[in-house]
Design a protein around this motif. Structure first.
Motif, PDB file in Angstrom:
ATOM      1  N   PRO A 153      65.476 -24.859  27.697  1.00 49.20           N
ATOM      2  CA  PRO A 153      66.088 -23.098  27.639  1.00 49.20           C
ATOM      3  C   PRO A 153      65.149 -22.365  28.468  1.00 49.20           C
ATOM      4  N   GLY A 154      65.826 -21.102  28.927  1.00 51.08           N
ATOM      5  CA  GLY A 154      64.963 -20.215  29.681  1.00 51.08           C
ATOM      6  C   GLY A 154      64.342 -20.607  31.059  1.00 51.08           C
ATOM      7  N   PHE A 155      65.029 -21.667  31.598  1.00 49.82           N
ATOM      8  CA  PHE A 155      64.524 -22.201  32.824  1.00 49.82           C
ATOM      9  C   PHE A 155      64.807 -21.027  33.784  1.00 49.82           C
ATOM     10  N   VAL A 189      65.284  -7.202  28.659  1.00 48.18           N
ATOM     11  CA  VAL A 189      66.045  -6.563  29.702  1.00 48.18           C
ATOM     12  C   VAL A 189      67.638  -6.591  28.770  1.00 48.18           C
ATOM     13  N   ALA A 190      67.656  -7.701  27.932  1.00 50.16           N
ATOM     14  CA  ALA A 190      68.907  -7.763  26.955  1.00 50.16           C
ATOM     15  C   ALA A 190      68.998  -6.437  26.170  1.00 50.16           C
ATOM     16  N   GLU A 237      69.772 -16.990  27.567  1.00 54.82           N
ATOM     17  CA  GLU A 237      70.434 -17.793  28.517  1.00 54.82           C
ATOM     18  C   GLU A 237      71.638 -17.440  29.261  1.00 54.82           C
ATOM     19  N   ASP A 238      72.303 -16.567  28.727  1.00 53.25           N
ATOM     20  CA  ASP A 238      73.743 -15.905  29.133  1.00 53.25           C
ATOM     21  C   ASP A 238      73.474 -14.787  29.478  1.00 53.25           C
ATOM     22  N   SER A 271      76.086 -13.095  30.957  1.00 53.82           N
ATOM     23  CA  SER A 271      77.746 -12.817  30.695  1.00 53.82           C
ATOM     24  C   SER A 271      77.566 -11.975  29.289  1.00 53.82           C
ATOM     25  N   ALA A 272      76.963 -12.629  28.382  1.00 55.82           N
ATOM     26  CA  ALA A 272      76.930 -11.884  27.017  1.00 55.82           C
ATOM     27  C   ALA A 272      76.193 -10.723  27.066  1.00 55.82           C
ATOM     28  N   THR A 273      75.106 -10.628  27.907  1.00 51.17           N
ATOM     29  CA  THR A 273      74.186  -9.219  27.760  1.00 51.17           C
ATOM     30  C   THR A 273      74.905  -8.132  28.363  1.00 51.17           C
ATOM     31  N   VAL A 274      75.475  -8.432  29.570  1.00 50.33           N
ATOM     32  CA  VAL A 274      76.319  -7.622  30.570  1.00 50.33           C
ATOM     33  C   VAL A 274      77.564  -7.301  29.931  1.00 50.33           C
TER      34      VAL A 274
END
Length: 615
Positions: A204-206, A361-362, A457-458, A460-463
């Motif tokens: 995760p977070g890679f 940033v999220a 990780e995603d 798309s979800a944050t944007v």
């Protein structure tokens, strides 16, 4: 000892790619280097023909580039000793070697192909060994290969980096200065042509770490990075099974066998390695200005810029366009915004909060890059951790009770849509728990922590945001009476006002009679925009007008993964994030140290967090 003759296949490659046109060119070039080295009073370098030939081939027989690379190679022994702190006779060296962290694969797919190296950093204990300790082992193996392996020297090297078992403790060892020194050592000083790097079992977070690493590489090497994660079939498109260990679906032998081969090779070269301490630079004798770490790595100058490196994923072009037009995201300004928030957090005596760049940033995207709104949201997020533990800490993600409730399938974040850009879908199955044993607050609690993983990780979800589908099948009066006014208000405060995601709609299925009362209660707390996005559907077909069919489970008429598969995916994710969650449970606020009033939650009937806290 003269240079070892190349195989016909490698000789042709050396001629075509490295400008090694004939034997006389090699002889003349070696003599030129030896004469040059003899005139450098500060430089003590090996003069083995085979060793110098590796540098010539690594520089395509450019004598000036070869001199620069030899100089830098030995200068680093003096200016960056932390890259290789262990000697091959040190006990730690033998321990790391035996773990099989660095392995040379013996087979190539044809006689002129690059040598493959397998690196498994997740096998070492970061509490016992440093990254420099591990690099010491890799450096010795590399130097022996420069002497012993013509495929490696002529055709180059391909690395497989298996990150299985890597934790945040491993990545924490990768500070910017060390990364820059590693890049100089392997990209600029070593006479090795890297032909590709393949990443497996990425944690995760890679993506954040990956972007961080790419920032130090030249353009050619950036294009040679491949991320396969657990998709071994995509790896086989580049590296055939016949060259891979059995542990990776290959038939070339086991990793243990290759480790033993490496140990034997090091033993063969023990006398050669014993001479290593004789070589390096004596900077006081260098003509002109001595080389220092400050000059090479910019400790006093560019390193300050390195410390400002913002480790966030790069958005796809489509997402970047949405972020710019809808969220006011300016990639040039984002680093300064993150820096501002980190500094602000450090000044808040009451606040114990994450400062991970991707997390911040999220938060920025969730507030359309309004710094003041982000501060309010961050403060509220961690304040609720302290003041509303009956929602945010009711189930702790590091304890079995969390996994047991997650296994019921009351709350699942569904996979991304396979086509197009869509909000991530959160599926709530409100009637799937026993109200005698659990509460509706447990659903909010596990979602609270799943969203943290989603944010990290995603993009798309944050944007783009999220949509919630609530299925009331199986809901009874005992479920409904749990939704008292105070609890509902706190759940809305957590979900609507503190989480860094934009809710783009809520969709309700199998709605029972009597739920209207709950809707009216919730409507008193949610925003007008959220009210307008609340939809009640009589069938799955109606739902699919708003939710992509390919993300919904087949239990709902969709084409996505089953409910059981989604549950197992999230159980695995929570376990992968164990170290993250352990830190998370220690964060919050110390209200005795707060300067000023509590933040507004914008969820109570007067919009007052104090009101919510008293009820």
């Amino acid at each position: 000892m003269p240079v070892r003759p190349l195989s016909p296949e490698l000789a042709e490659k050396a001629r075509n790619e490295l400008n090694e046109t004939d034997e006389n060119k090699m002889v003349d070039s070696l003599q030129h280097l030896k004469d040059w080295l003899a005139k450098q009073p500060y430089l003590k370098a090996r003069t083995d023909d085979q060793w110098l030939a590796a540098f010539l081939r690594g520089c395509k027989f450019s004598l000036e580039r070869t001199k620069q690379k030899i100089d830098l190679f030995y200068t680093l022994k003096k200016t960056a000793p932390e890259l290789t702190p262990l000697k091959y006779k040190d006990p730690k060296f033998s321990e790391i070697l035996d773990l099989g962290v660095s392995i040379v694969l013996p087979k190539t797919s044809n006689p002129a192909e690059p040598r493959i190296l397998l690196m498994r950093p997740g096998l070492y204990d970061p509490n016992k060994y440093s990254l420099g300790d591990v690099m010491s082992v890799g450096a010795v193996i590399q130097n022996i290969m420069l002497m012993d392996d013509d495929n490696f020297v002529v055709a180059g090297g391909i690395s497989i980096i298996d990150l299985q078992g890597c934790t945040m403790a491993h990545f924490a060892q990768m500070n910017p200065m060390l990364m820059k020194k590693m890049t100089v050592a392997f990209q600029e000083a070593a006479p090795v042509r890297m032909k590709g790097v393949h990443y497996l079992n990425t944690p995760p977070g890679f993506e954040t770490i990956f972007n961080f690493i790419k920032g130090f590489l030249n353009e050619k090497n950036k294009k040679r990075l491949y991320v396969h994660n657990t998709d071994f079939e995509s790896l086989y498109k580049y590296l055939p099974k016949e060259v891979l260990p059995t542990e990776y679906g290959g038939n070339a032998g086991t990793a243990r066998e290759f480790t033993e081969n490496t140990k034997k090779k090091i033993l063969e070269y023990s006398a050669w390695l014993d001479e290593e301490h004789l070589y390096g630079t004596e900077e006081s004798k260098r003509p002109g200005k001595p080389k220092t770490a400050e000059e090479l790595f910019g400790v006093e100058g560019s390193f300050r810029q390195l410390q400002k490196v913002i480790m966030i994923r790069e958005l796809s072009p489509d997402l970047a366009h949405i972020a710019k037009t809808e969220l006011n995201e300016d990639p040039k300004q984002t680093p300064e915004d993150i820096k501002h928030l980190r500094e602000w957090i450090m000044k808040q005596t009451h606040l114990k909060a994450r400062t991970d760049h991707q997390w911040l940033v999220a938060m920025l995207r969730g507030c359309k890059f309004s710094l003041e709104r982000v501060k309010e949201k961050l403060d509220l997020y961690y304040t609720l951790r302290t003041t509303s533990p009956e929602v945010t800490l009711r189930l702790k993600p590091t304890q079995p009770t969390f996994i047991n409730f997650l296994r019921l399938g009351t709350c699942i974040i569904l996979p991304k849509a396979t086509t197009g850009l869509h909000p991530r879908v959160i599926l709530i199955r409100a009637g799937r728990y026993d109200p005698e044993k659990n509460s509706v607050a447990d659903i909010m609690c596990i979602l609270y922590y799943m969203v943290q993983i989603l944010v990290m990780e995603d993009d798309s979800a944050t944007v783009i945001g999220t949509k919630i589908v609530v299925d009331y099948e199986g809901t009874t009066l005992n479920h409904l009476v749990q939704a008292n006014v105070t609890l509902l208000r706190k759940i809305v405060a957590v979900s609507q006002d503190s989480l860094p995601l934009r809710l783009k709609g809520s969709h309700h299925l199998n709605v029972p009679s009597g739920i209207e009362t709950i809707f009216k209660l919730v409507s008193a707390f949610i925003s007008e925009k959220a009210k307008q996005r609340l939809k009640i559907h009589k069938s799955a077909d109606e739902l699919f007008e708003h939710i992509p069919k390919d993300v919904m489970p087949p239990e709902y008429g969709g084409n996505g993964a089953t409910v059981a598969e989604n549950i197992e995916y999230w159980i695995t994710k929570i376990r992968e994030y164990k170290s993250w969650m352990e830190v998370e449970e220690r964060l919050g606020t110390d209200e005795s140290r707060r300067l000023g009033s509590l933040p507004s939650d914008e969820a109570g009937d007067k919009g007052s967090f104090r009101q919510l806290n008293i009820d």
